[in-house]
Each structure stands twice: as C-alpha cells, then as structure tokens.
Design a protein around this motif. Structure first.
Motif, PDB file in Angstrom:
ATOM      1  N   LEU A 400      58.552  29.918  17.602  1.00  0.00           N
ATOM      2  CA  LEU A 400      58.353  30.280  18.997  1.00  0.00           C
ATOM      3  C   LEU A 400      59.051  29.266  19.914  1.00  0.00           C
ATOM      4  O   LEU A 400      59.278  28.117  19.534  1.00  0.00           O
ATOM      5  N   SER A 401      59.362  29.723  21.101  1.00  0.00           N
ATOM      6  CA  SER A 401      59.903  28.807  22.098  1.00  0.00           C
ATOM      7  C   SER A 401      58.844  27.769  22.448  1.00  0.00           C
ATOM      8  O   SER A 401      57.645  27.963  22.196  1.00  0.00           O
ATOM      9  N   ARG A 402      59.279  26.671  23.038  1.00  0.00           N
ATOM     10  CA  ARG A 402      58.354  25.564  23.289  1.00  0.00           C
ATOM     11  C   ARG A 402      57.148  25.966  24.137  1.00  0.00           C
ATOM     12  O   ARG A 402      56.018  25.579  23.807  1.00  0.00           O
ATOM     13  N   PRO A 403      57.316  26.739  25.236  1.00  0.00           N
ATOM     14  CA  PRO A 403      56.123  27.103  26.019  1.00  0.00           C
ATOM     15  C   PRO A 403      55.083  27.853  25.198  1.00  0.00           C
ATOM     16  O   PRO A 403      53.888  27.580  25.316  1.00  0.00           O
ATOM     17  N   TRP A 404      55.530  28.772  24.360  1.00  0.00           N
ATOM     18  CA  TRP A 404      54.570  29.542  23.576  1.00  0.00           C
ATOM     19  C   TRP A 404      53.998  28.716  22.440  1.00  0.00           C
ATOM     20  O   TRP A 404      52.807  28.830  22.114  1.00  0.00           O
ATOM     21  N   ALA A 405      54.812  27.891  21.810  1.00  0.00           N
ATOM     22  CA  ALA A 405      54.299  27.014  20.753  1.00  0.00           C
ATOM     23  C   ALA A 405      53.246  26.062  21.310  1.00  0.00           C
ATOM     24  O   ALA A 405      52.183  25.856  20.697  1.00  0.00           O
ATOM     25  N   ASP A 406      53.530  25.486  22.479  1.00  0.00           N
ATOM     26  CA  ASP A 406      52.545  24.599  23.111  1.00  0.00           C
ATOM     27  C   ASP A 406      51.279  25.363  23.476  1.00  0.00           C
ATOM     28  O   ASP A 406      50.167  24.837  23.373  1.00  0.00           O
ATOM     29  N   SER A 407      51.447  26.606  23.913  1.00  0.00           N
ATOM     30  CA  SER A 407      50.292  27.414  24.296  1.00  0.00           C
ATOM     31  C   SER A 407      49.399  27.696  23.096  1.00  0.00           C
ATOM     32  O   SER A 407      48.162  27.646  23.194  1.00  0.00           O
ATOM     33  N   VAL A 408      50.009  27.987  21.948  1.00  0.00           N
ATOM     34  CA  VAL A 408      49.232  28.224  20.723  1.00  0.00           C
ATOM     35  C   VAL A 408      48.453  26.964  20.344  1.00  0.00           C
ATOM     36  O   VAL A 408      47.252  27.017  20.040  1.00  0.00           O
ATOM     37  N   ARG A 409      49.140  25.833  20.348  1.00  0.00           N
ATOM     38  CA  ARG A 409      48.481  24.576  19.958  1.00  0.00           C
ATOM     39  C   ARG A 409      47.360  24.212  20.928  1.00  0.00           C
ATOM     40  O   ARG A 409      46.287  23.764  20.508  1.00  0.00           O
ATOM     41  N   THR A 410      47.595  24.404  22.213  1.00  0.00           N
ATOM     42  CA  THR A 410      46.579  24.073  23.209  1.00  0.00           C
ATOM     43  C   THR A 410      45.357  24.963  23.064  1.00  0.00           C
ATOM     44  O   THR A 410      44.214  24.491  23.155  1.00  0.00           O
ATOM     45  N   ALA A 411      45.576  26.260  22.841  1.00  0.00           N
ATOM     46  CA  ALA A 411      44.456  27.199  22.710  1.00  0.00           C
ATOM     47  C   ALA A 411      43.567  26.828  21.531  1.00  0.00           C
ATOM     48  O   ALA A 411      42.332  26.869  21.628  1.00  0.00           O
ATOM     49  N   ILE A 412      44.177  26.458  20.410  1.00  0.00           N
ATOM     50  CA  ILE A 412      43.395  26.088  19.230  1.00  0.00           C
ATOM     51  C   ILE A 412      42.734  24.728  19.436  1.00  0.00           C
ATOM     52  O   ILE A 412      41.567  24.525  19.064  1.00  0.00           O
ATOM     53  N   ARG A 413      43.467  23.800  20.053  1.00  0.00           N
ATOM     54  CA  ARG A 413      42.919  22.456  20.250  1.00  0.00           C
ATOM     55  C   ARG A 413      41.667  22.494  21.133  1.00  0.00           C
ATOM     56  O   ARG A 413      40.702  21.766  20.879  1.00  0.00           O
ATOM     57  N   LYS A 414      41.644  23.333  22.133  1.00  0.00           N
ATOM     58  CA  LYS A 414      40.490  23.430  23.020  1.00  0.00           C
ATOM     59  C   LYS A 414      39.246  23.877  22.257  1.00  0.00           C
ATOM     60  O   LYS A 414      38.147  23.354  22.477  1.00  0.00           O
ATOM     61  N   ARG A 415      39.401  24.861  21.366  1.00  0.00           N
ATOM     62  CA  ARG A 415      38.252  25.364  20.617  1.00  0.00           C
ATOM     63  C   ARG A 415      37.903  24.463  19.442  1.00  0.00           C
ATOM     64  O   ARG A 415      36.753  24.386  19.020  1.00  0.00           O
ATOM     65  N   GLU A 416      38.915  23.761  18.931  1.00  0.00           N
ATOM     66  CA  GLU A 416      38.680  22.906  17.764  1.00  0.00           C
ATOM     67  C   GLU A 416      37.742  21.753  18.089  1.00  0.00           C
ATOM     68  O   GLU A 416      37.031  21.246  17.209  1.00  0.00           O
ATOM     69  N   GLU A 417      37.713  21.333  19.353  1.00  0.00           N
ATOM     70  CA  GLU A 417      36.883  20.199  19.740  1.00  0.00           C
ATOM     71  C   GLU A 417      35.399  20.447  19.469  1.00  0.00           C
ATOM     72  O   GLU A 417      34.645  19.515  19.208  1.00  0.00           O
ATOM     73  N   SER A 418      34.962  21.705  19.548  1.00  0.00           N
ATOM     74  CA  SER A 418      33.555  22.030  19.324  1.00  0.00           C
ATOM     75  C   SER A 418      33.302  22.583  17.930  1.00  0.00           C
ATOM     76  O   SER A 418      32.231  23.117  17.656  1.00  0.00           O
ATOM     77  N   LEU A 419      34.278  22.447  17.062  1.00  0.00           N
ATOM     78  CA  LEU A 419      34.172  23.030  15.728  1.00  0.00           C
ATOM     79  C   LEU A 419      33.037  22.404  14.920  1.00  0.00           C
ATOM     80  O   LEU A 419      32.290  23.101  14.233  1.00  0.00           O
ATOM     81  N   GLY A 420      32.899  21.072  14.989  1.00  0.00           N
ATOM     82  CA  GLY A 420      31.846  20.400  14.219  1.00  0.00           C
ATOM     83  C   GLY A 420      30.463  20.876  14.606  1.00  0.00           C
ATOM     84  O   GLY A 420      29.628  21.187  13.741  1.00  0.00           O
ATOM     85  N   ASP A 421      30.172  20.946  15.909  1.00  0.00           N
ATOM     86  CA  ASP A 421      28.865  21.418  16.357  1.00  0.00           C
ATOM     87  C   ASP A 421      28.635  22.859  15.958  1.00  0.00           C
ATOM     88  O   ASP A 421      27.520  23.248  15.592  1.00  0.00           O
ATOM     89  N   GLU A 422      29.679  23.665  16.032  1.00  0.00           N
ATOM     90  CA  GLU A 422      29.531  25.073  15.701  1.00  0.00           C
ATOM     91  C   GLU A 422      29.215  25.275  14.227  1.00  0.00           C
ATOM     92  O   GLU A 422      28.476  26.201  13.853  1.00  0.00           O
TER      93      GLU A 422
END
Length: 554
Positions: A400-422
């Motif tokens: 993917l182009s950089r904007p979309w690649a960054d968007s994918v990583r950011t979307a997962i990173r935001k949810r990953e932060e609460s993964l342990g509690d979940e």
C-alpha cells in the motif's frame, strides 16, 4: 453524490460521464477521509460542490474568459470581439480592475453571472464581429474580460484566481514580449496542464511581427506549453488593431458554444486533476488479504497469553472436585471441603452467570467484569502475541501507499493498546459452567445418603444388640441382617463413589473441551475486534478509494 445527481435531472445524456466522475471523486474522498492529505481532500470537496452548483445552472451557456497580463491587449481584444467599446483600455485604464461580461442571445444568464460574481454585464442584441454569419451559433456565449493576473492590486489577482477555477473556457492573451513570463506559466498553466482541452492561447499584437517572427513566436510558445504539460495546446495569432486572427478565434469560440459541452469538459478536467492528485497518494496496488493461517496463529497466541490452558485445567479439576463433593461417599467426601476450588483460587467463580453469561452492571450502566488472578503472560507469550499482531499488520499494509499503510498500522495500534485488558475480560465473561451441574449428581447423592443410612442403621442395630438385652439380631444363613446392612451399605456406597468418579472424569473432560471452545470463540472475537476488523476496515476503505478513483480518471 445523491444531492448533485438529483439537482441536475434535466441534463442531457452527455452529462452522464461527468456526473459519474464527480460522484466517484466524492466517494473516494469520503473513503480517504482521515487517511489522505486533508488539503487534497478539501480540494476534492470544493470541486464536488462547485460542480453541483455549475450543473444546476443552464447547460446552454458557455463561459469564456479572456485573461492576461498588463499590456497584453486583452481588453482591446474583448472590444474587438464584441464590436462594442465596453472594456476601458489604454490610458483610460492601465490595468483591468473588475471583470466584465458580455452575453449573447436570450438565455437568462443572471444566476450564472451572480455565481461567478460578475457585477458588470451587457446583453448583446445586435450583430458584432463575432456574429458575422454566425449569429445563431453564438447564442449562449458569456464572454468575460478578467483583471490583469499580474496586477499590483492583490484584490485583482484574487479575482483572477477565483474565476480561473470557475469559467468553462480560458483564453490566455499573451504578447510577443511576455509570453514566457514565469508567473503565468508557474501559477496558471502548469497547475492546470490537465485542462489543455479548455484552454486557448492568443498571441496578440501579431500585426507588429513579421511572418517569420510570428511563426517563431508561435513555435516557441508551443514548446513552452508542452514543457508545462499541455499535450495539444491550441494557439492562434491575433491583433485587435488589424483584426488579424479574429476569424480564427471566432471559429474556435463558435465551435465551443455550438457544442454545448464546454462546461462539462471543464468539470471533467477539474475532476481529472484532483483525481490524479488523490491517486498519487492512494496508489493502485492490489488490496492485501489477511490469511486465515495468520488469524489462527494470532488466536493461538492470545490463547496462550490469556492463560486458556490454565483455565481449562482449572475447570476440569473444579468439575471433578464438585462432582466428588456431590456424589462421593458421605463418610469421606467431607475431606474434599478442605481443598480449595481451583476456579475460586483464580477468582473465576465471582461473576454471576445466567443462561451461560451474566455481567454485573456498574452505576454508570457500563459492563463491569470481575478481575481474575490468572498468571500474567510471560515474556515469551507476550512476544508471540506481539509477533502475531505485527505479522497481520505488516501483511495488511504490504504494497500500500504510505498514507494507507500508516492508516492500517495506526488503526491496529489504537485497539492493540487495550488488548491485554480485553483478554482478561474475555475469560471472565465466558460461561465456565459452575452453575450448571448434571442431573445425575442429585440422583447419586440421594443413593449415597440412602446407602449411608442403611449402613448407619445396621451399625446402630449391632451396637444396641451388644449393649442392650432383648435386642435380637435376625440372621439369614448365619449372617445377621444388621451386619449385612452395615457392610452392604458401606461397600455399595464406596462402589457407587468409584463409579461416579469415573463418570465425573468423563464429564470433566467434556466440560473442559466445551469451555476451551467457548473461550477460544471469545478470543477469536477479541482478535477480530482488536486486530483483524480494524485492518479490514482500512483495506475496505482503500479498495473503495482506489476503485472510485479509477472510475473518476477513466
């Protein structure tokens, strides 16, 4: 772009492609919102809004603007074309200040001119130099004389910048001394290179040049325009004083007005321009796929990190312990009370469950899950989980182009932060079956107590017979019934306890398998909501943006 389509139902079929392209740009911009450059997205929105407004107005009117620098002679050319002395020229007005409009025909142009912001206008009702044998062909022409684009007055330049974005056809009037002006090429021609089909270049003051000089200037101007990115620039040499080239310019305008396509062509060029800019950021790569094997590995890693094996084993042991307490021989089963329940030790028996699941409601009406005391994930387990998440992230962003690649990583990173509690909550909200005891336990308990009472009755009978006179012990083939009651009740009770233990072991294994399946289902939901779904949402948006831009650029 439903609103735009609904407002232009009266357009001819020729507008269909333009509407499709505009709608595609709008959809692509919506899909790219928050991912692509906001400046480009804002430009796309402006073009969609502008197109909507322009298409609501008469498609029979063609707006042609004469633009040029100070001294290029565009106002003189405007007067020569109209056959009227409308535009002030020469010493009366060194530079054009306000735009001026001249309209041919009976078609109402007030709404369009108001939208363009043209306060000075004139409706032509007689034959001008443009109308020699072409009076009917020019009906619908709106000819504008714009301020000088190089004026020292900022307001004048802003007017030019605004109208350059709005008019249907641009006639750039240049003179032999200033046609290579960097300001003209860098500010207006290069950025609008995709608008070659709606631009005409008039080399004015041609009467001051020899034939050889005129051809040389036209060739050099053509070279410059092609270097600016224009594929097939349209050039004509004119002279407002001698009338040279006015017929050629007239023919070009007549052709534009007669075709009634200039507005659509201009809008299509605008769409192409912004679509190209968006596409340069979006890219055209094939949408990556998230492999099921990677998802399975992620769920396995989450299962390991969440302590699923520990919970399943605790469920199995708890089932056995409770089965023993319920169906064991009453004489010995009380010993099990001294052994703590495995689930209780993990605090997994604290959440009340109804119909398999029950959640405590907090005062704020949000779901509150009891915390367990499962062992924390080891560094190895966390590393495996992080690797599984990173694998999906990298594969989802691959190509993917950089904007979309960054968007994918950011979307997962935001949810990953609460993964342990979940993960902890996923275990806590899973029904472990602590309140779902098999019916045969009650039947076994009844039989155990019946046998215990029989054995106890036999023991009491024997004691009474030993210490009290007159208490007899009837026999059967030499064996007292009391002895038979005592021994038989004890032996059958122990035998029933052993049989129940065997059944309980099978039931515990079955319960452990069911809980393992339920837990894995919950962990699959966690993997989907915190990793897979965010990635797929971004990929779906990318697909829409890419495909819609392909339509817009088609």
């Amino acid at each position: 772009m439903t609103g735009t389509v609904d407002t232009v139902k009266g357009l001819t079929r020729g507008a269909t492609d333009v509407l499709t392209k505009i709608e595609a740009v709008e959809d692509a911009a919506e899909a790219g919102r928050g991912r692509l450059d906001q400046v480009v997205l804002s430009e796309a929105s402006q073009i969609v809004d502008r197109a909507s407004q322009r298409l609501r107005m008469s498609g029979d009117l063609t707006v042609v603007a004469l633009a040029g620098a100070t001294g290029s002679g565009k106002s003189s050319l405007f007067n020569a074309l109209t056959g009227l002395d409308l535009a002030a020229i020469g010493t009366r007005r060194p530079t054009s200040s306000m735009p001026l409009a001249c309209v041919w025909g009976e078609e109402p142009a007030g709404e369009l001119l108001n939208w363009l912001g043209i306060p000075r206008r004139h409706q032509v009702q007689h034959r001008s130099s443009l109308e020699d044998a072409h009076s009917e062909d020019l009906d619908g022409l709106v000819l504008l004389d714009l301020p000088d684009h190089d004026s020292t007055e900022v307001e004048h330049r802003l007017i030019v910048d605004r109208l350059v974005e709005l008019v249907d056809v641009l006639v750039w009037v240049v003179d032999p001394q200033k046609y290579a002006d960097a300001a003209l090429h860098n500010r207006y021609i290069k950025p609008f290179a995709s608008h070659s089909s709606v631009m005409v270049f008039a080399l004015n003051h041609a009467d001051k040049l020899t034939d050889e000089q005129r051809e040389s200037c036209l060739a050099d101007l053509t070279r410059l325009l092609k270097s600016d990115g224009l594929k097939n620039p349209q050039l004509v040499a004119t002279s407002a004083m001698s009338g040279d080239g006015l017929d050629d310019l007239r023919d070009l305008l007549v052709k534009r007005v007669s075709a009634k396509r200039a507005a659509r062509e201009r809008l299509a060029a605008d769409v192409d321009r912004v679509a190209d800019r968006m596409a340069s950021q979006c890219g055209t790569a094939k949408t990556p796929e998230i492999a099921q094997a990677d998802i399975t590995e992620l769920v396995d890693a989450l299962s390991d990190a969440s302590g699923l094996p520990v919970v399943v084993e605790a469920v199995r042991r708890s089932y056995l312990q409770r089965a023993t307490a319920a169906t064991g021989w009453p004489v010995t089963k009380w010993l099990a009370r001294f052994r703590p329940d495995p689930l209780r030790r993990l605090h997994l028996d604290q959440v009340p469950r109804q119909q398999g699941k029950a959640l405590r409601k907090s005062a704020s009406n949000e779901v509150s899950i009891a915390r367990s005391t499962l062992p924390a994930a080891t560094p190895v387990q966390r590393a495996r989980m992080d690797t599984a998440v990173r694998t999906i992230t990298n594969k989802a962003a691959a190509g993917l182009s950089r904007p979309w690649a960054d968007s994918v990583r950011t979307a997962i990173r935001k949810r990953e932060e609460s993964l342990g509690d979940e993960l902890d909550q996923a275990v806590a909200r899973t029904d472990l079956g602590t309140n779902n005891n098999p019916g045969w336990w009650a039947a076994a308990r009844f039989l155990q107590w019946l046998l215990f009472l029989v054995a106890l009755g036999g023991a009491v009978w024997l004691v009474l017979a030993a210490f009290l006179d007159g208490v007899t012990l009837p026999e059967w083939e030499g064996i007292p019934y009391a002895t038979m009651m005592l021994v038989g009740g004890a032996v059958l009770g122990v035998a029933l306890s052993i049989a129940c233990r065997l059944f309980a072991t099978s039931g515990a294994n079955r319960r452990a398998r069911l809980v393992a399946k339920a837990l894995r289902t919950e962990l699959e939901k966690v993997a989907d909501s915190h990793v897979v779904a965010p990635a797929r949402e971004e990929l779906d948006a990318y697909t829409v943006c890419r495909d819609k831009l392909a339509i817009a650029r088609g």
